[in-house]
Write a protein that holds these residues in place. Structure first.
Motif, PDB file in Angstrom:
ATOM      1  N   GLY A 191       0.846  -1.201   0.000  1.00  0.00           N
ATOM      2  CA  GLY A 191       0.000   0.000   0.000  1.00  0.00           C
ATOM      3  C   GLY A 191       0.870   1.236   0.000  1.00  0.00           C
ATOM      4  O   GLY A 191       1.703   1.423  -0.886  1.00  0.00           O
ATOM      5  N   LYS A 192       0.723   2.065   1.024  1.00  0.00           N
ATOM      6  CA  LYS A 192       1.520   3.292   1.072  1.00  0.00           C
ATOM      7  C   LYS A 192       2.085   3.496   2.468  1.00  0.00           C
ATOM      8  O   LYS A 192       1.500   3.093   3.470  1.00  0.00           O
ATOM      9  CB  LYS A 192       0.686   4.507   0.655  1.00  0.00           C
ATOM     10  CG  LYS A 192      -0.560   4.750   1.479  1.00  0.00           C
ATOM     11  CD  LYS A 192      -1.342   5.930   0.923  1.00  0.00           C
ATOM     12  CE  LYS A 192      -2.620   6.180   1.726  1.00  0.00           C
ATOM     13  NZ  LYS A 192      -3.399   7.315   1.193  1.00  0.00           N
ATOM     14  N   GLY A 236       3.951  -0.414  -3.390  1.00  0.00           N
ATOM     15  CA  GLY A 236       2.968   0.657  -3.498  1.00  0.00           C
ATOM     16  C   GLY A 236       3.660   1.997  -3.565  1.00  0.00           C
ATOM     17  O   GLY A 236       4.467   2.245  -4.460  1.00  0.00           O
ATOM     18  N   LYS A 237       3.400   2.848  -2.554  1.00  0.00           N
ATOM     19  CA  LYS A 237       3.954   4.211  -2.577  1.00  0.00           C
ATOM     20  C   LYS A 237       4.690   4.497  -1.280  1.00  0.00           C
ATOM     21  O   LYS A 237       4.152   4.341  -0.187  1.00  0.00           O
ATOM     22  CB  LYS A 237       2.846   5.248  -2.784  1.00  0.00           C
ATOM     23  CG  LYS A 237       3.354   6.692  -2.837  1.00  0.00           C
ATOM     24  CD  LYS A 237       2.272   7.670  -3.241  1.00  0.00           C
ATOM     25  CE  LYS A 237       1.273   7.897  -2.131  1.00  0.00           C
ATOM     26  NZ  LYS A 237       0.320   8.979  -2.454  1.00  0.00           N
ATOM     27  N   LEU A 238       5.939   4.939  -1.394  1.00  0.00           N
ATOM     28  CA  LEU A 238       6.744   5.330  -0.247  1.00  0.00           C
ATOM     29  C   LEU A 238       7.077   6.816  -0.365  1.00  0.00           C
ATOM     30  O   LEU A 238       7.611   7.265  -1.382  1.00  0.00           O
ATOM     31  CB  LEU A 238       8.044   4.522  -0.190  1.00  0.00           C
ATOM     32  CG  LEU A 238       9.040   4.951   0.894  1.00  0.00           C
ATOM     33  CD1 LEU A 238       8.449   4.772   2.289  1.00  0.00           C
ATOM     34  CD2 LEU A 238      10.352   4.189   0.765  1.00  0.00           C
ATOM     35  N   THR A 239       6.743   7.573   0.694  1.00  0.00           N
ATOM     36  CA  THR A 239       7.050   9.000   0.749  1.00  0.00           C
ATOM     37  C   THR A 239       7.958   9.268   1.937  1.00  0.00           C
ATOM     38  O   THR A 239       7.654   8.853   3.062  1.00  0.00           O
ATOM     39  CB  THR A 239       5.761   9.836   0.896  1.00  0.00           C
ATOM     40  OG1 THR A 239       4.858   9.530  -0.173  1.00  0.00           O
ATOM     41  CG2 THR A 239       6.085  11.329   0.859  1.00  0.00           C
ATOM     42  N   ILE A 271       6.233   3.494  -6.432  1.00  0.00           N
ATOM     43  CA  ILE A 271       6.705   4.862  -6.598  1.00  0.00           C
ATOM     44  C   ILE A 271       7.338   5.364  -5.307  1.00  0.00           C
ATOM     45  O   ILE A 271       6.830   5.107  -4.210  1.00  0.00           O
ATOM     46  CB  ILE A 271       5.561   5.800  -7.071  1.00  0.00           C
ATOM     47  CG1 ILE A 271       6.090   7.188  -7.392  1.00  0.00           C
ATOM     48  CG2 ILE A 271       4.438   5.855  -6.032  1.00  0.00           C
ATOM     49  CD1 ILE A 271       5.095   8.038  -8.164  1.00  0.00           C
ATOM     50  N   LEU A 272       8.454   6.043  -5.441  1.00  0.00           N
ATOM     51  CA  LEU A 272       9.186   6.602  -4.317  1.00  0.00           C
ATOM     52  C   LEU A 272       9.224   8.127  -4.457  1.00  0.00           C
ATOM     53  O   LEU A 272       9.665   8.657  -5.473  1.00  0.00           O
ATOM     54  CB  LEU A 272      10.623   6.069  -4.280  1.00  0.00           C
ATOM     55  CG  LEU A 272      11.618   6.798  -3.361  1.00  0.00           C
ATOM     56  CD1 LEU A 272      11.213   6.642  -1.903  1.00  0.00           C
ATOM     57  CD2 LEU A 272      13.040   6.296  -3.595  1.00  0.00           C
TER      58      LEU A 272
END
Length: 400
Positions: free
Chosen positions: A149-150, A171-174, A196-197
């Motif tokens: 997920g994120k 998933g998405k890493l911020t 996506i990073l």
């Protein structure tokens, strides 16, 4: 007999399928893995198969594990007879498992995804693997963390790591803007991102100095920019919170009618976006000055109406809107039979289509198409199936 189209299946079990069932299948697409037996292997040649992660022969009974699975010492001790294990996703073996715990318990491992094992079990686990599509890796100390997920990587998250870990995000890493990069280097042994990073410009050198595997996109947030993680709507009141802001986003931004040129000039310095920006036509020129060339700026004259979910419009629905209307459809909008195509032409100036419009009559469908300014969606008939791509879809595991 109409043949079935099958798609979006995690595990498709063909171990007991027969020729009659195979003859009724037109195509199979988007499957994590197909399982077949020695007796059904020859039937695969009759299938039209596309986008399959793996095709595995398993004879006899097996246990399926999907998603993220952690196998404990207690699990293996509870087994009374050897088992075959099919893992689709990520599997981590606990660090306290001993070789003796596995003796006589595992008849075979079939993995489609990632398998992490403590270093002291590497030899025995490798001897049990009969199929591997993906990655096999070992670890010492804390077991790897797997996120589906994120995840926003914060200082609090890093503090929760006792030593160092291998971190995988599907998933998405911020990365938090104020993330301690010194702690990042100490705590993240290996970073894997399948998706996506997002990272800030000042973090770039440290992020990529850590051993990493990035399968997807890595997006650098320029210095001074703030990342918007969802769609934003700004009115005269909410815009007061911003003062020369630099915004970066992949989501829509909407500016309401009461936003003036002076407010927008003071509140927004730059917008970096790959999505749409909706604004009053009197401010369109100012937005062009403040956004990147890839931005899709959609202006409206009287009022814009946003459809995000699923709605049905009848005559009364649109009669009260301030005209002319710019209609933005990001969800699904049904136009009923009682609507007049002529009235739609008068009331609606533009339609920006990002989702789906269902038109009840050919006249309405024709009018809708003539009003399209942006067409990144579809205009459909009411009798069109909700899922016209597959007859059988969206199963974690399906046996035929």
């Amino acid at each position: 007999m109409t043949k079935q189209r099958i798609g979006n299946i995690g595990v498709l079990n063909l171990t007991k399928v027969d020729e009659k069932t195979i003859s009724g299948i037109e195509s199979i697409e988007n499957v994590g893995c197909i399982i077949y037996s020695r007796e059904t292997a020859h039937l695969q040649a009759a299938l039209k198969v596309q986008n399959v992660g793996a095709s595995i022969e398993i004879n006899g009974d097996y246990q399926t594990m999907t998603g993220e699975t952690v196998l404990s010492r207690g699990y293996f001790q509870s087994l009374t007879s050897p088992v075959q294990m099919l893992a689709v996703g990520s599997v981590v073996l606990d660090e306290d498992i001993e070789e003796a715990d596995l003796e006589g318990k595992v008849d075979g491992l079939f993995v489609v995804g990632v398998l992490y094992t403590p270093a002291h079990l590497q030899g025995i686990i490798q001897s049990k693997v009969k199929h591997m599509t993906g990655m096999f890796d070992t670890y010492q100390g804390e077991k790897p963390r797997l996120i589906n997920g994120k995840l926003e990587l914060t200082n609090a998250y890093l503090d929760s790591i006792q030593t160092s870990v291998k971190l995988t995000v599907n998933g998405k890493l911020t990365l938090e803007k104020d993330l301690s990069m010194e702690a990042f280097k100490q705590k993240i042994e290996h970073l894997t991102v399948n998706g996506i990073l997002y990272y800030h410009e000042s973090q770039e050198s440290v992020v990529f100095s850590v051993p990493n595997t990035i399968s997807g996109n890595s997006v650098k947030i320029p210095e001074g920019f703030s990342l918007l993680t969802s769609a934003q709507s700004y009115s005269a009141r909410t815009l007061r919170r911003l003062n020369g802001a630099k915004l970066m986003t992949t989501h829509p931004i909407y500016f309401e009618k009461d936003v003036t040129r002076e407010m927008l000039e003071r509140a927004i310095d730059r917008i970096q976006t790959t999505s749409i920006v909706v604004v009053d036509e009197n401010l369109e020129d100012l937005l062009y000055e403040k956004t990147n060339l890839e931005a899709e700026i959609l202006s409206y004259e009287g009022q814009y109406v946003l459809i995000e979910d699923e709605e049905t419009w009848v005559t009364e629905e649109y009669a009260a809107y301030e005209k002319p209307v710019t209609l933005i459809v990001a969800g699904k909008l049904h136009f009923g039979e009682d609507l007049s195509a002529d009235e739609l032409n008068i009331i609606i100036k533009n339609i920006d289509l990002l989702g789906t419009i269902v038109a009840a009559t050919p006249e309405i469908k024709g009018t809708v198409k003539s009003l399209l300014r942006l067409n990144d969606g579809s205009v459909e008939n009411p009798d069109q199936p909700a899922d016209d791509e597959y007859d059988v879809a969206n199963y974690g595991e399906l046996s035929l």
